[in-house]
Write a protein that holds these residues in place. Structure first.
Motif, PDB file in Angstrom:
ATOM      1  N   ASN A 129     104.392  26.155  54.954  1.00 44.28           N
ATOM      2  CA  ASN A 129     105.028  27.466  55.067  1.00 44.28           C
ATOM      3  C   ASN A 129     104.158  28.523  54.389  1.00 44.28           C
ATOM      4  O   ASN A 129     103.397  28.216  53.468  1.00 44.28           O
ATOM      5  CB  ASN A 129     106.414  27.430  54.426  1.00 44.28           C
ATOM      6  CG  ASN A 129     107.315  26.404  55.085  1.00 44.28           C
ATOM      7  OD1 ASN A 129     107.465  26.387  56.305  1.00 44.28           O
ATOM      8  ND2 ASN A 129     107.906  25.525  54.283  1.00 44.28           N
ATOM      9  N   LEU A 130     104.302  29.780  54.847  1.00 45.90           N
ATOM     10  CA  LEU A 130     103.338  30.807  54.455  1.00 45.90           C
ATOM     11  C   LEU A 130     103.986  32.097  53.978  1.00 45.90           C
ATOM     12  O   LEU A 130     104.905  32.618  54.611  1.00 45.90           O
ATOM     13  CB  LEU A 130     102.436  31.138  55.646  1.00 45.90           C
ATOM     14  CG  LEU A 130     101.584  30.005  56.202  1.00 45.90           C
ATOM     15  CD1 LEU A 130     100.997  30.396  57.544  1.00 45.90           C
ATOM     16  CD2 LEU A 130     100.475  29.636  55.214  1.00 45.90           C
ATOM     17  N   ALA A 131     103.467  32.608  52.876  1.00 45.67           N
ATOM     18  CA  ALA A 131     103.701  33.987  52.464  1.00 45.67           C
ATOM     19  C   ALA A 131     102.360  34.694  52.639  1.00 45.67           C
ATOM     20  O   ALA A 131     101.388  34.362  51.955  1.00 45.67           O
ATOM     21  CB  ALA A 131     104.164  34.051  51.015  1.00 45.67           C
ATOM     22  N   LEU A 132     102.293  35.606  53.573  1.00 43.81           N
ATOM     23  CA  LEU A 132     101.036  36.262  53.925  1.00 43.81           C
ATOM     24  C   LEU A 132     100.996  37.672  53.344  1.00 43.81           C
ATOM     25  O   LEU A 132     101.958  38.427  53.489  1.00 43.81           O
ATOM     26  CB  LEU A 132     100.878  36.323  55.441  1.00 43.81           C
ATOM     27  CG  LEU A 132     100.981  34.980  56.181  1.00 43.81           C
ATOM     28  CD1 LEU A 132     100.854  35.200  57.685  1.00 43.81           C
ATOM     29  CD2 LEU A 132      99.928  34.002  55.678  1.00 43.81           C
ATOM     30  N   ALA A 133      99.886  38.025  52.719  1.00 45.88           N
ATOM     31  CA  ALA A 133      99.760  39.329  52.067  1.00 45.88           C
ATOM     32  C   ALA A 133      98.475  40.023  52.512  1.00 45.88           C
ATOM     33  O   ALA A 133      97.432  39.389  52.653  1.00 45.88           O
ATOM     34  CB  ALA A 133      99.768  39.171  50.546  1.00 45.88           C
ATOM     35  N   GLU A 159      99.208  45.971  57.577  1.00 44.41           N
ATOM     36  CA  GLU A 159     100.464  45.421  58.093  1.00 44.41           C
ATOM     37  C   GLU A 159     100.350  44.994  59.552  1.00 44.41           C
ATOM     38  O   GLU A 159     100.946  43.991  59.955  1.00 44.41           O
ATOM     39  CB  GLU A 159     101.580  46.451  57.931  1.00 44.41           C
ATOM     40  CG  GLU A 159     101.975  46.677  56.476  1.00 44.41           C
ATOM     41  CD  GLU A 159     103.115  47.652  56.324  1.00 44.41           C
ATOM     42  OE1 GLU A 159     104.253  47.206  56.078  1.00 44.41           O
ATOM     43  OE2 GLU A 159     102.868  48.866  56.458  1.00 44.41           O
ATOM     44  N   ALA A 160      99.591  45.737  60.345  1.00 42.81           N
ATOM     45  CA  ALA A 160      99.421  45.356  61.751  1.00 42.81           C
ATOM     46  C   ALA A 160      98.696  44.026  61.851  1.00 42.81           C
ATOM     47  O   ALA A 160      99.053  43.155  62.658  1.00 42.81           O
ATOM     48  CB  ALA A 160      98.661  46.444  62.504  1.00 42.81           C
ATOM     49  N   THR A 194      98.758  37.966  62.638  1.00 44.39           N
ATOM     50  CA  THR A 194      98.571  36.622  62.092  1.00 44.39           C
ATOM     51  C   THR A 194      99.877  35.839  62.131  1.00 44.39           C
ATOM     52  O   THR A 194      99.921  34.669  62.515  1.00 44.39           O
ATOM     53  CB  THR A 194      98.061  36.694  60.648  1.00 44.39           C
ATOM     54  OG1 THR A 194      96.813  37.403  60.596  1.00 44.39           O
ATOM     55  CG2 THR A 194      97.863  35.298  60.061  1.00 44.39           C
ATOM     56  N   ALA A 195     100.961  36.494  61.720  1.00 43.74           N
ATOM     57  CA  ALA A 195     102.230  35.803  61.515  1.00 43.74           C
ATOM     58  C   ALA A 195     102.924  35.400  62.808  1.00 43.74           C
ATOM     59  O   ALA A 195     103.555  34.331  62.879  1.00 43.74           O
ATOM     60  CB  ALA A 195     103.163  36.690  60.693  1.00 43.74           C
ATOM     61  N   ARG A 200     103.247  43.418  52.464  1.00 50.09           N
ATOM     62  CA  ARG A 200     102.174  44.400  52.337  1.00 50.09           C
ATOM     63  C   ARG A 200     101.766  44.465  50.881  1.00 50.09           C
ATOM     64  O   ARG A 200     102.582  44.688  49.988  1.00 50.09           O
ATOM     65  CB  ARG A 200     102.614  45.777  52.820  1.00 50.09           C
ATOM     66  CG  ARG A 200     101.443  46.755  52.841  1.00 50.09           C
ATOM     67  CD  ARG A 200     101.828  48.200  53.005  1.00 50.09           C
ATOM     68  NE  ARG A 200     100.642  49.036  53.033  1.00 50.09           N
ATOM     69  CZ  ARG A 200      99.955  49.416  51.949  1.00 50.09           C
ATOM     70  NH1 ARG A 200     100.353  49.023  50.759  1.00 50.09           N
ATOM     71  NH2 ARG A 200      98.870  50.154  52.062  1.00 50.09           N
ATOM     72  N   LEU A 201     100.474  44.272  50.605  1.00 53.19           N
ATOM     73  CA  LEU A 201     100.013  44.204  49.223  1.00 53.19           C
ATOM     74  C   LEU A 201      98.612  44.762  49.081  1.00 53.19           C
ATOM     75  O   LEU A 201      97.699  44.377  49.805  1.00 53.19           O
ATOM     76  CB  LEU A 201     100.017  42.750  48.739  1.00 53.19           C
ATOM     77  CG  LEU A 201      99.517  42.546  47.304  1.00 53.19           C
ATOM     78  CD1 LEU A 201     100.540  43.076  46.304  1.00 53.19           C
ATOM     79  CD2 LEU A 201      99.202  41.080  47.034  1.00 53.19           C
TER      80      LEU A 201
END
Length: 271
Positions: A32-36, A40-41, A46-47, A60-61
């Motif tokens: 599982n993934l938390a993508l930063a 944002e686009a 990716t997601a 967004r980071l």
């Protein structure tokens, strides 16, 4: 093996390039993934396909934003319940020699490439230590092994990531959190085209530098991502990505002072 099935990973710089490729490779293993990312686009691109097989959240980071980094662990914990793998991949590049690069641009690059890694590690280490086994993966570079002219800021940041990662690994030795440092060679990402350019460079100089850089970026990101994830599965403390990284590492060890003359001749022959 560090089994990734059912685990949760946080990947910074996941909106494109190596970060996206790492995310794809992790998802393929059931992670599982938390993508930063600041983009944002790119995060959404990716997601979207990965969310069909694993749990994915987007965040967004800007890794230079201390408050945003400090707030992220709570958001990840709320969405995923915990974290097993932190991949500090976010990075930027800067065109120009030391004399050409302004102090402000030099500091900007160090803030992203080095302090971003340090801040993210400090923020998430308690969460990683709360699970039975976890890992921190820090992306250095080929230029964390060798230091070519025209890369003073970038090489300084990537050598710093290398030193930080090695010292942290020694400090955490015997505990539940392992540390991996990654040195990618020429991976075909957009880093050269998106590099910040100093005003001291002419358009012609900038374009020539980008052409040369892009000619050396040949490995598909998907291949690099899979090499990195396979190294993480094997709990490797150091991962060299690509023949160029392996050759550079060897020559630097054999000739720590004079390696650049040999490598520059090899580069000239290839071009």
């Amino acid at each position: 093996m560090f089994d990734l099935q059912g685990r949760t990973a946080l990947v910074t710089g996941a909106g494109s390039g190596i970060g996206r490729a790492i995310a794809v490779s992790l998802a393929g293993r059931g992670c599982n993934l938390a993508l930063a990312d600041v983009n944002e686009a790119g995060l959404a691109q990716t997601a979207q396909p990965l969310a069909k097989s694993v749990r994915v959240t987007c965040h967004r980071l800007d890794v230079t934003d201390r408050e945003a980094v400090s707030a992220l662990p709570a958001a990840v914990a709320a969405a995923h319940g915990g974290l097993d793998l932190l991949v500090n991949n976010a990075g930027v590049a800067l065109a120009g020699t030391f004399a050409q690069v302004s102090e402000a641009d030099f500091e900007w690059l160090i803030e992203v490439n080095f302090w971003g890694v340090v801040r993210m590690t400090r923020a998430f280490l308690p969460m990683l230590q709360a699970v039975p086994e976890a890992r921190i993966v820090n992306l250095s570079s080929l230029y964390g092994l060798i230091a070519p002219p025209g890369q003073t800021a970038y090489a300084a940041s990537k050598f710093a990531v290398r030193g930080f990662s090695q010292a942290l690994a020694h400090e955490l030795e015997g505990g539940t959190v392992g540390v991996t440092v990654v040195h990618p060679g020429g991976v075909a990402t957009s880093i050269a085209d998106s590099a910040r350019a100093t005003a001291a460079l002419s358009i012609e100089e900038l374009e020539r530098g980008r052409r040369i850089a892009n000619s050396l970026l040949t490995m598909p990101p998907a291949q690099a991502g899979d090499i990195i994830v396979r190294g993480v599965e094997r709990r490797r403390r150091r991962i060299l990505v690509g023949t160029d990284a392996r050759i550079a590492s060897l020559i630097e060890r054999l000739m720590p002072v004079s390696y650049w003359g040999v490598l520059s001749r090899m580069k000239g022959e290839r071009m």
